[in-house]
Design a protein around this motif. Structure first.
Motif, PDB file in Angstrom:
ATOM      1  N   LYS A 104       6.516  51.815   8.931  1.00 39.54           N
ATOM      2  CA  LYS A 104       7.168  50.510   8.981  1.00 39.54           C
ATOM      3  C   LYS A 104       8.448  50.532   8.143  1.00 39.54           C
ATOM      4  N   THR A 105       8.393  51.139   6.970  1.00 37.62           N
ATOM      5  CA  THR A 105       9.575  51.255   6.117  1.00 37.62           C
ATOM      6  C   THR A 105      10.619  52.146   6.781  1.00 37.62           C
ATOM      7  N   LEU A 106      10.160  53.246   7.362  1.00 41.50           N
ATOM      8  CA  LEU A 106      11.063  54.212   7.992  1.00 41.50           C
ATOM      9  C   LEU A 106      11.867  53.584   9.127  1.00 41.50           C
ATOM     10  N   ILE A 107      11.241  52.727   9.937  1.00 45.57           N
ATOM     11  CA  ILE A 107      11.961  52.140  11.072  1.00 45.57           C
ATOM     12  C   ILE A 107      12.586  50.788  10.736  1.00 45.57           C
ATOM     13  N   GLY A 108      12.525  50.407   9.463  1.00 43.97           N
ATOM     14  CA  GLY A 108      13.162  49.166   9.040  1.00 43.97           C
ATOM     15  C   GLY A 108      12.396  47.918   9.441  1.00 43.97           C
ATOM     16  N   ALA A 109      11.075  48.013   9.476  1.00 48.99           N
ATOM     17  CA  ALA A 109      10.261  46.869   9.886  1.00 48.99           C
ATOM     18  C   ALA A 109       9.577  46.194   8.705  1.00 48.99           C
ATOM     19  N   ASP A 110       9.925  46.595   7.480  1.00 55.16           N
ATOM     20  CA  ASP A 110       9.316  45.934   6.337  1.00 55.16           C
ATOM     21  C   ASP A 110      10.153  44.722   5.938  1.00 55.16           C
ATOM     22  N   GLY A 116      12.963  39.635   2.429  1.00 57.95           N
ATOM     23  CA  GLY A 116      11.622  39.455   1.897  1.00 57.95           C
ATOM     24  C   GLY A 116      10.719  38.581   2.745  1.00 57.95           C
ATOM     25  N   ASP A 117      11.216  38.121   3.888  1.00 59.58           N
ATOM     26  CA  ASP A 117      10.424  37.237   4.750  1.00 59.58           C
ATOM     27  C   ASP A 117       9.859  38.031   5.927  1.00 59.58           C
ATOM     28  N   ALA A 118       8.556  38.335   5.857  1.00 58.73           N
ATOM     29  CA  ALA A 118       7.909  39.138   6.894  1.00 58.73           C
ATOM     30  C   ALA A 118       7.923  38.445   8.251  1.00 58.73           C
ATOM     31  N   ARG A 119       8.052  37.122   8.255  1.00 63.86           N
ATOM     32  CA  ARG A 119       8.077  36.391   9.530  1.00 63.86           C
ATOM     33  C   ARG A 119       9.342  36.677  10.332  1.00 63.86           C
ATOM     34  N   LEU A 120      10.379  37.167   9.673  1.00 61.11           N
ATOM     35  CA  LEU A 120      11.640  37.450  10.362  1.00 61.11           C
ATOM     36  C   LEU A 120      11.689  38.847  10.984  1.00 61.11           C
ATOM     37  N   VAL A 121      10.722  39.683  10.637  1.00 57.10           N
ATOM     38  CA  VAL A 121      10.693  41.041  11.197  1.00 57.10           C
ATOM     39  C   VAL A 121      10.357  40.936  12.683  1.00 57.10           C
ATOM     40  N   PRO A 122      11.191  41.530  13.551  1.00 52.32           N
ATOM     41  CA  PRO A 122      10.910  41.463  14.990  1.00 52.32           C
ATOM     42  C   PRO A 122       9.546  42.076  15.334  1.00 52.32           C
ATOM     43  N   PHE A 123       8.851  41.409  16.233  1.00 53.36           N
ATOM     44  CA  PHE A 123       7.526  41.868  16.638  1.00 53.36           C
ATOM     45  C   PHE A 123       7.554  43.295  17.146  1.00 53.36           C
ATOM     46  N   TRP A 124       8.575  43.641  17.914  1.00 54.86           N
ATOM     47  CA  TRP A 124       8.620  44.975  18.509  1.00 54.86           C
ATOM     48  C   TRP A 124       8.646  46.070  17.449  1.00 54.86           C
ATOM     49  N   LYS A 125       9.260  45.786  16.290  1.00 58.52           N
ATOM     50  CA  LYS A 125       9.282  46.788  15.221  1.00 58.52           C
ATOM     51  C   LYS A 125       7.892  46.974  14.620  1.00 58.52           C
ATOM     52  N   LYS A 126       7.186  45.868  14.406  1.00 61.82           N
ATOM     53  CA  LYS A 126       5.815  45.964  13.889  1.00 61.82           C
ATOM     54  C   LYS A 126       4.923  46.676  14.899  1.00 61.82           C
TER      55      LYS A 126
END
Length: 140
Positions: A104-110, A116-126
């Motif tokens: 997750k850190t490697l692909i920039g999904a953290d 710092g807002d996990a809700r803003l991380v795109p679903f496709w990255k997770k």
């Protein structure tokens, strides 16, 4: 900054992740998998016995087959083969859950990449991180 710098920074962050915490995460994931396997193993053993005996056709239930196993072979037989199943779970769960955060850190999904807002991380990255971690666990 160049695009390559961002990738290098992510790789560094993924590799520098607190090794102690990563080890704890991997260990807890493996232990969690073993506990779950211990809880479900009697049901799996009973289902395999039903399939082999063809008792599903005769209307035999999971409970009646479990009772028959306990009556004829004893309670420990419900956990027969647990050792091999536990080893598989240790390897699979440890890798699957242990690889998720670094990937997750490697692909920039953290969340650190999104203020710092996990809700803003795109679903496709997770989703991609989960798929990669699952594939890593399955291949391990």
């Amino acid at each position: 900054p160049e695009a390559g710098d961002s990738v290098r920074q992510r790789v560094s962050a993924a590799m520098v992740m607190d090794a102690r915490q990563q080890t704890i995460n991997i260990g807890l994931a493996g232990m969690g998998g073993v506990v779950a396997q211990f809880a479900t193993h009697p049901c799996e053993t009973t289902m395999v016995r039903q399939q082999l005996a063809g008792s599903l056709k005769d209307g035999g239930s999971l409970l009646s087959m479990s009772a028959q196993i306990v009556r004829t072979e004893g309670v420990p037989m419900l956990w027969r083969g647990f050792g091999a199943a536990a080893v598989r779970e240790i390897l699979y769960s440890s890798l699957r859950f242990g690889l998720y955060e670094p990937i997750k850190t490697l692909i920039g999904a953290d969340a650190s990449h999104y203020g710092g807002d996990a809700r803003l991380v795109p679903f496709w990255k997770k989703f991609a991180a989960g798929c990669a971690a699952g594939a890593g666990g399955a291949g391990g």
